[in-house]
Design an enzyme around this catalytic site. Structure first.
Site, mmCIF file in Angstrom:
data_model
loop_
_atom_site.group_PDB
_atom_site.id
_atom_site.type_symbol
_atom_site.label_atom_id
_atom_site.label_comp_id
_atom_site.label_asym_id
_atom_site.label_seq_id
_atom_site.Cartn_x
_atom_site.Cartn_y
_atom_site.Cartn_z
ATOM 1 N N THR A 30 42.234 28.417 113.634
ATOM 2 C CA THR A 30 42.148 28.481 115.099
ATOM 3 C C THR A 30 41.335 29.673 115.588
ATOM 4 O O THR A 30 41.017 29.750 116.775
ATOM 5 C CB THR A 30 43.551 28.581 115.710
ATOM 6 O OG1 THR A 30 44.178 29.795 115.247
ATOM 7 C CG2 THR A 30 44.409 27.377 115.308
ATOM 8 N N CYS A 38 55.277 36.047 116.569
ATOM 9 C CA CYS A 38 54.744 34.992 117.427
ATOM 10 C C CYS A 38 55.626 33.743 117.364
ATOM 11 O O CYS A 38 56.012 33.296 116.272
ATOM 12 C CB CYS A 38 53.322 34.630 117.003
ATOM 13 S SG CYS A 38 52.536 33.425 118.092
ATOM 14 N N ARG A 63 40.357 36.064 118.220
ATOM 15 C CA ARG A 63 40.730 36.394 119.591
ATOM 16 C C ARG A 63 42.251 36.494 119.707
ATOM 17 O O ARG A 63 42.980 35.845 118.951
ATOM 18 C CB ARG A 63 40.189 35.355 120.574
ATOM 19 C CG ARG A 63 40.736 33.952 120.407
ATOM 20 C CD ARG A 63 40.052 32.993 121.387
ATOM 21 N NE ARG A 63 40.651 31.668 121.355
ATOM 22 C CZ ARG A 63 40.311 30.715 120.499
ATOM 23 N NH1 ARG A 63 39.370 30.956 119.598
ATOM 24 N NH2 ARG A 63 40.892 29.531 120.544
ATOM 25 N N CYS A 65 46.122 36.102 120.630
ATOM 26 C CA CYS A 65 46.991 34.990 120.975
ATOM 27 C C CYS A 65 47.523 35.160 122.394
ATOM 28 O O CYS A 65 47.903 36.263 122.798
ATOM 29 C CB CYS A 65 48.156 34.915 119.990
ATOM 30 S SG CYS A 65 49.390 33.656 120.371
ATOM 31 N N CYS A 68 51.960 35.341 122.005
ATOM 32 C CA CYS A 68 52.678 36.543 121.560
ATOM 33 C C CYS A 68 52.079 37.827 122.126
ATOM 34 O O CYS A 68 52.677 38.892 122.012
ATOM 35 C CB CYS A 68 52.738 36.613 120.042
ATOM 36 S SG CYS A 68 51.139 36.812 119.210
ATOM 37 N N TRP A 422 56.513 80.881 115.433
ATOM 38 C CA TRP A 422 57.460 79.995 116.115
ATOM 39 C C TRP A 422 56.783 79.296 117.293
ATOM 40 O O TRP A 422 56.870 78.079 117.450
ATOM 41 C CB TRP A 422 58.662 80.811 116.608
ATOM 42 C CG TRP A 422 59.755 79.982 117.226
ATOM 43 C CD1 TRP A 422 60.850 79.485 116.597
ATOM 44 C CD2 TRP A 422 59.853 79.558 118.600
ATOM 45 N NE1 TRP A 422 61.625 78.770 117.486
ATOM 46 C CE2 TRP A 422 61.038 78.799 118.722
ATOM 47 C CE3 TRP A 422 59.053 79.753 119.725
ATOM 48 C CZ2 TRP A 422 61.439 78.231 119.930
ATOM 49 C CZ3 TRP A 422 59.445 79.182 120.937
ATOM 50 C CH2 TRP A 422 60.635 78.425 121.023
ATOM 51 N N TYR A 426 55.855 75.354 117.895
ATOM 52 C CA TYR A 426 56.429 74.693 119.071
ATOM 53 C C TYR A 426 55.340 73.964 119.855
ATOM 54 O O TYR A 426 55.511 72.808 120.264
ATOM 55 C CB TYR A 426 57.115 75.740 119.950
ATOM 56 C CG TYR A 426 57.757 75.191 121.204
ATOM 57 C CD1 TYR A 426 59.046 74.679 121.166
ATOM 58 C CD2 TYR A 426 57.085 75.177 122.417
ATOM 59 C CE1 TYR A 426 59.644 74.170 122.314
ATOM 60 C CE2 TYR A 426 57.667 74.679 123.567
ATOM 61 C CZ TYR A 426 58.953 74.174 123.506
ATOM 62 O OH TYR A 426 59.536 73.662 124.641
ATOM 63 N N ASP A 442 63.577 79.518 113.541
ATOM 64 C CA ASP A 442 64.448 79.197 114.666
ATOM 65 C C ASP A 442 65.918 79.406 114.287
ATOM 66 O O ASP A 442 66.407 78.857 113.297
ATOM 67 C CB ASP A 442 64.227 77.740 115.086
ATOM 68 C CG ASP A 442 64.944 77.405 116.372
ATOM 69 O OD1 ASP A 442 64.398 77.695 117.437
ATOM 70 O OD2 ASP A 442 66.067 76.869 116.307
#
Length: 496
Positions: A30, A38, A63, A65, A68, A422, A426, A442
Site C-alpha cells: 500500500t 495501528c 506515506r 497512515c 493510526c 554541582w 544542575y 549533593d
C-alpha cells in the site's frame, strides 16, 4: 529492546503499546507506514519493512497512515545513546534549525562537516537531516489539521513551511490529496474559534504527573509561573514577543495537552520543542527502569515511581540563574530570591494581556547589573557570578548549547565564574536534557543513601553511580524524592 523483524512483527500482531514509537511498519503493498498499534488489519510479514523513524519511512517513499496517525506516536528513541551528535542535531532540528537554515550551517554549529552529518543521520535515523526536518513539519501540520481549526495558510506557517504553495505541493505529493480534505467539513479554512492553540503532546507511559507538578509547584516564581489544581501555567518570551502556555495531563491519551497563546505562529515548533523538554516527554521509562533497578537501593524507588521524569526548564539562562541562586540555600529560600529578582528586574505584562495571575517575565540578561542584583539580598560573590553569567550569555548566545559529550558540556559551564561542579551538572540536567548529569556532592543524595549511619562521599557516590549510566539524572530525581519523603527535620540543603 532487540528490534529484529520477527520481534517487530509479533509486536505488530499484538498491537503492543510498549513498542509504539520504537519502530514503524512500512507496508510495501500500500506504500503506507503505520505505528505498531495501528487498528488496521495486519499485513503479511513479506509485505512489511521495519524502520526506526517516521523520517526513514518517508525517505523510502511511504506515506503516513490516516488511521493510526504517526504524528501521535511517542518520540522515537532509536538513536538515543548511539550518537550524541545526532541527538544534538535532532534537538536543533526540532527547534527549527532547518526551517530557515541549511544543513551546512547546522553541521558547522555541531562542529563537523555536512557530509559527515548526513552519514551519521543515515546510520542512526535512516534519513538525511532535510528529510527529518520535512517529516517533522508535515507531521506537525497534520496534527494541526486534526486538532485545531487554524486556516490552512496558518497551518503552513505554524508548522515551519516558508510558503503555502510549498506546503500544498509537498502535502499533495505525500498524501495524494489537499490538506483541507483531512478535515472534511470541520473548518477546512476558517478562522480559529479561540485565541490559543491546543495540542496533545504524547509521551511513553507511565508518567508521574503529580511528581512533576509537585517539583515545579514548590519552585514556582510568583507572577511568572503557577501550578493551580492539575495545571501548570507560565509566561513566555521569544524575541520581542510574549505569550503564555498552560499544560494539563490527559492520561487516557498518554499525552499532555498544551495550550499556547503567542502572537507569532512561526514560533510554534520552537515552543512545542521547549514544552517537550520542560516536561521530559522523550523519556523511555522502561530503559530507565531496567538500568536503575539493578541497584538494590534504587530498585524499590523505581518500582514506587516508575513514571518519574526529570523536570526541565523553559529557558537555559533562567535555569542557570536559578541554579546560582540556589547554591547552599533551601528550595524555599532560592525561590524567594528568584521572586525578588523577577520583581525588581523582570518586565511587567501589560494590563490588557489577559493572563490572570501571571504578570511578570523573567529578566533579560542586559538587566543584570551588580547594583541591581546585589539589592535583592544575597552574598556579593554570588551576585557577581550572576552578572558575569549574564554578560557571558549576551556575548555568546549559544553559551548553553550542548557540547559533544557531557564532560565537555560540564567543563564549558565550569569555566563560568561562580559555577562549580554541582551547579554545572544542575544546569546540564534541567536545561540541556543531559540524562547522565549527576550531582555527586549533593547532600540530599548522600543522605538518601546512608548505610549504618554513614553517608557516602562524593567520590564514593560517583563510583557507585557508574552502574546507573546513562540515566544518572533519573537516579538523582528518585533519590531526591526519597529524601524528601523521609526527612521530616528542618535542614540546610541545596535548592534543587
Amino acid at each position: 529492546m532487540n528490534l529484529t523483524p520477527d520481534t517487530c512483527y509479533r509486536a505488530l500482531l499484538a498491537r503492543d503499546p510498549r513498542y509504539d514509537g520504537r519502530f514503524f511498519t512500512c507496508v510495501k503493498s500500500t506504500r503506507i507506514y503505520c505505528r505498531p498499534v495501528c487498528p488496521a488489519p495486519p499485513p503479511k510479514l513479506e509485505h512489511c519493512a521495519f524502520v526506526a523513524s517516521a523520517a526513514a519511512a518517508q525517505a523510502a517513499g511511504f506515506r503516513p497512515c490516516l488511521r493510526c496517525r504517526p504524528e501521535s506516536a511517542p518520540d522515537s528513541a532509536a538513536w538515543a545513546g548511539t550518537s550524541t551528535t545526532v541527538a544534538r542535531a535532532l534537538r536543533l532540528i526540532e527547534e527549527g534549525a532547518l526551517d530557515g537554515g541549511s544543513v551546512e550551517a547546522l553541521a558547522d554549529r555541531l562542529g563537523l562537516g555536512a557530509r559527515q552529518l548526513r552519514r551519521l543521520f543515515l546510520r542512526h535515523v535512516g534519513a538525511a537531516p532535510v528529510v527529518v526536518a520535512q517529516t517533522r513539519r508535515l507531521l506537525l501540520a497534520k496534527q494541526l489539521l486534526h486538532q485545531t481549526d487554524l486556516p490552512i495558510t496558518e497551518v503552513a506557517l505554524a508548522s515551519g513551511f516558508g510558503s503555502v504553495r510549498r506546503f500544498n505541493e509537498i502535502f499533495r505529493r505525500l498524501y495524494g490529496r489537499a490538506p483541507g480534505t483531512l478535515r472534511g467539513r470541520r473548518g477546512a479554512d476558517r478562522a480559529p474559534t479561540r485565541p490559543d492553540i491546543s495540542l496533545l503532546l504524547p509521551y511513553r507511559p507511565p508518567y508521574d504527573w503529580q511528581a512533576m507538578l509537585g517539583f515545579l509547584g514548590v519552585r514556582a516564581v510568583r507572577g511568572l509561573e503557577v501550578v493551580d489544581g492539575n495545571r501548570y501555567r507560565r509566561t513566555i518570551r521569544l524575541g520581542a514577543e510574549i505569550g503564555e502556555i498552560a499544560v494539563t495531563h490527559v492520561p487516557g491519551e498518554a499525552a499532555l495537552r498544551v495550550s499556547i497563546r503567542f502572537p507569532r505562529l512561526d514560533a510554534l515548533p520552537g515552543i512545542i520543542a521547549r514544552v517537550r523538554r520542560l516536561f521530559d516527554l522523550a523519556a523511555d521509562p522502561e530503559a530507565i527502569r531496567r538500568a536503575l533497578s539493578r541497584d538494590e537501593a534504587l530498585a524499590p524507588l523505581v518500582q514506587a515511581r516508575p513514571g518519574l521524569r526529570v523536570p526541565g526548564g523553559w529557558d537555559a539562562f533562567e535555569v542557570a540563574v536559578r541554579g546560582i541562586l540556589g547554591q547552599q540555600v533551601t528550595v524555599g529560600a532560592a525561590t524567594r530570591l528568584a521572586e525578588r529578582l523577577v520583581d525588581r528586574l523582570g518586565d511587567r505584562l501589560p494590563e490588557d494581556a489577559g493572563v490572570p495571575g501571571l504578570d511578570r517575565l523573567f529578566p533579560l540578561p542586559e538587566r543584570f547589573t551588580l547594583e541591581t542584583v546585589a539589592a535583592i539580598g544575597m552574598p556579593g560573590a554570588r551576585a557577581a557570578a550572576l552578572v558575569q553569567l549574564a554578560s557571558a550569555y549576551r556575548a555568546e548566545p549559544r553559551l548553553f548549547d550542548r557540547r559533544h559529550d557531557l564532560a565537555e558540556t560540564i567543563a564549558r559551564l565550569r569555566d563560568l565564574p561562580g559555577i562549580g561542579d554541582w551547579t554545572a551538572h544542575y544546569i546540564a540536567m534541567r536545561a540541556l536534557q543531559e540524562n547522565d548529569a549527576f550531582l555527586a556532592s549533593d547532600v540530599a543524595l548522600q543522605r538518601a543513601l546512608v548505610v549504618d549511619g554513614r553517608r557516602p562521599t562524593a567520590r564514593g557516590l560517583l563510583a557507585r553511580a557508574e552502574a546507573w549510566r546513562p540515566w544518572r539524572a533519573y537516579a538523582v530525581m528518585h533519590l531526591w524524592h526519597a529524601d524528601a519523603a523521609t526527612a521530616s527535620r528542618p535542614s540546610l540543603r541545596r535548592a534543587r
